[in-house]
Design an enzyme around this catalytic site. Structure first.
Site, PDB file in Angstrom:
ATOM      1  N   CYS A  78       3.973  -1.838  -5.590  1.00 22.13           N
ATOM      2  CA  CYS A  78       2.533  -2.093  -5.069  1.00 22.13           C
ATOM      3  C   CYS A  78       1.663  -1.336  -5.689  1.00 22.13           C
ATOM      4  O   CYS A  78       1.384  -1.336  -6.992  1.00 22.13           O
ATOM      5  CB  CYS A  78       2.585  -2.189  -3.615  1.00 22.13           C
ATOM      6  SG  CYS A  78       1.219  -3.354  -3.565  1.00 22.13           S
ATOM      7  N   HIS A 169       7.121  -4.332  -1.555  1.00 19.63           N
ATOM      8  CA  HIS A 169       7.569  -2.836  -1.033  1.00 19.63           C
ATOM      9  C   HIS A 169       8.718  -2.989  -0.406  1.00 19.63           C
ATOM     10  O   HIS A 169       9.014  -2.991   1.078  1.00 19.63           O
ATOM     11  CB  HIS A 169       6.604  -2.727   0.180  1.00 19.63           C
ATOM     12  CG  HIS A 169       5.024  -2.633  -0.130  1.00 19.63           C
ATOM     13  ND1 HIS A 169       4.371  -1.434  -0.364  1.00 19.63           N
ATOM     14  CD2 HIS A 169       4.251  -3.783  -0.039  1.00 19.63           C
ATOM     15  CE1 HIS A 169       3.381  -1.698  -0.408  1.00 19.63           C
ATOM     16  NE2 HIS A 169       2.948  -2.929  -0.280  1.00 19.63           N
ATOM     17  N   GLU A 171      10.270  -0.344   0.304  1.00 17.91           N
ATOM     18  CA  GLU A 171      10.420   0.777   1.260  1.00 17.91           C
ATOM     19  C   GLU A 171      10.073   0.241   2.682  1.00 17.91           C
ATOM     20  O   GLU A 171      10.439   1.122   3.624  1.00 17.91           O
ATOM     21  CB  GLU A 171       9.558   1.766   0.895  1.00 17.91           C
ATOM     22  CG  GLU A 171       8.038   1.650   0.916  1.00 17.91           C
ATOM     23  CD  GLU A 171       7.275   0.975  -0.214  1.00 17.91           C
ATOM     24  OE1 GLU A 171       8.251   0.287  -0.917  1.00 17.91           O
ATOM     25  OE2 GLU A 171       6.276   0.803  -0.566  1.00 17.91           O
TER      26      GLU A 171
HETATM   27  N1  GLN Z   1      -4.431  -3.459  -3.502  1.00 17.77           N
HETATM   28  C1  GLN Z   1      -3.912  -2.356  -3.379  1.00 17.77           C
HETATM   29  C2  GLN Z   1      -4.432  -1.770  -4.759  1.00 17.77           C
HETATM   30  O1  GLN Z   1      -5.344  -1.918  -5.392  1.00 17.77           O
HETATM   31  C3  GLN Z   1      -2.366  -2.320  -3.352  1.00 17.77           C
HETATM   32  C4  GLN Z   1      -1.861  -2.658  -2.346  1.00 17.77           C
HETATM   33  C5  GLN Z   1      -0.631  -2.117  -1.564  1.00 17.77           C
HETATM   34  O2  GLN Z   1      -0.057  -1.040  -2.249  1.00 17.77           O
HETATM   35  N2  GLN Z   1      -0.091  -2.709  -0.581  1.00 17.77           N
HETATM   36  O3  GLN Z   1      -4.130  -0.315  -4.672  1.00 17.77           O
END
Ligand code: GLN
Length: 190
Positions: A78, A169, A171
């Protein structure tokens, strides 16, 4: 293996737990000395602008860039995918990344109305339940980038050499398939 997880912000504890569940030693990384002691690195989910800001404050920005370019196996989930992307759409003004992954990532790509959702996706020949939270997707990728999963018509898991990134994710679930793929297919081939 000694698996470092960048522990400045975000869900690093969950990645440490996943590394240990796969039989590796999980190590929280906050200093250059800790960074130099590891065999693989994970960049967690969280907030990419905050993580990059803290990496600069902790004098980790250039050392992490250098280790990635020198072939360290690295996995970003992410926000971690955003941190690995060479190019960002909808980033904060002048948002920097560690880079190394030849993709253009779109931040918060799934839209505000669906901040968070779960979806069954295919990954490496199996189906897994993927958790997306204000997730990015891959808008465009270079020829050397292998697409491992897609959602909503866009890549959400990609690999380029020693680098793995997912929009979702793993994790946050009990399914260790993505972590095992990273340790067994990427780290061991490096
Ligand atoms: N939107 C977040 C960002 O720009 C990422 C979101 C996440 O890691 N769940 O870093």
């Amino acid at each position: 293996m000694r698996v470092g997880v960048l522990a400045l912000q975000g869900d690093f504890r969950e990645h440490i737990a996943a590394a240990e569940a796969c039989g590796h030693q999980g190590i929280e990384i906050r200093t250059e000395a800790e960074l130099s002691s590891i065999d693989a690195l994970i960049l967690p989910g969280g907030e990419s602008t905050t993580i990059i800001h803290l990496a600069q404050t902790f004098n980790l920005f250039q050392p992490i860039r250098d280790r990635i370019r020198n072939g360290l196996a690295v996995y970003g989930s992410c926000a971690g995918m955003i941190l690995l992307a060479d190019r960002i759409i909808d980033g904060a003004k002048d948002q920097k990344t560690f880079g190394g992954l030849d993709i253009t990532v779109r931040r918060n790509a799934f839209g505000r109305q669906v901040d968070s959702f779960e979806s069954d996706i295919e990954f490496n020949g199996a189906t897994l339940k993927a958790v997306f939270i204000r997730a990015p997707w891959v808008e465009e990728n270079g020829e050397g980038v292998e697409v491992l999963s897609t959602a909503a018509g866009h890549p959400v898991a990609v690999r380029q050499g020693n680098i793995l990134a997912t929009s979702f994710h793993p994790e946050l679930t009990a399914d260790l398939a993505v972590h095992r793929y990273f340790f067994d297919e990427i780290c061991k081939s490096g």
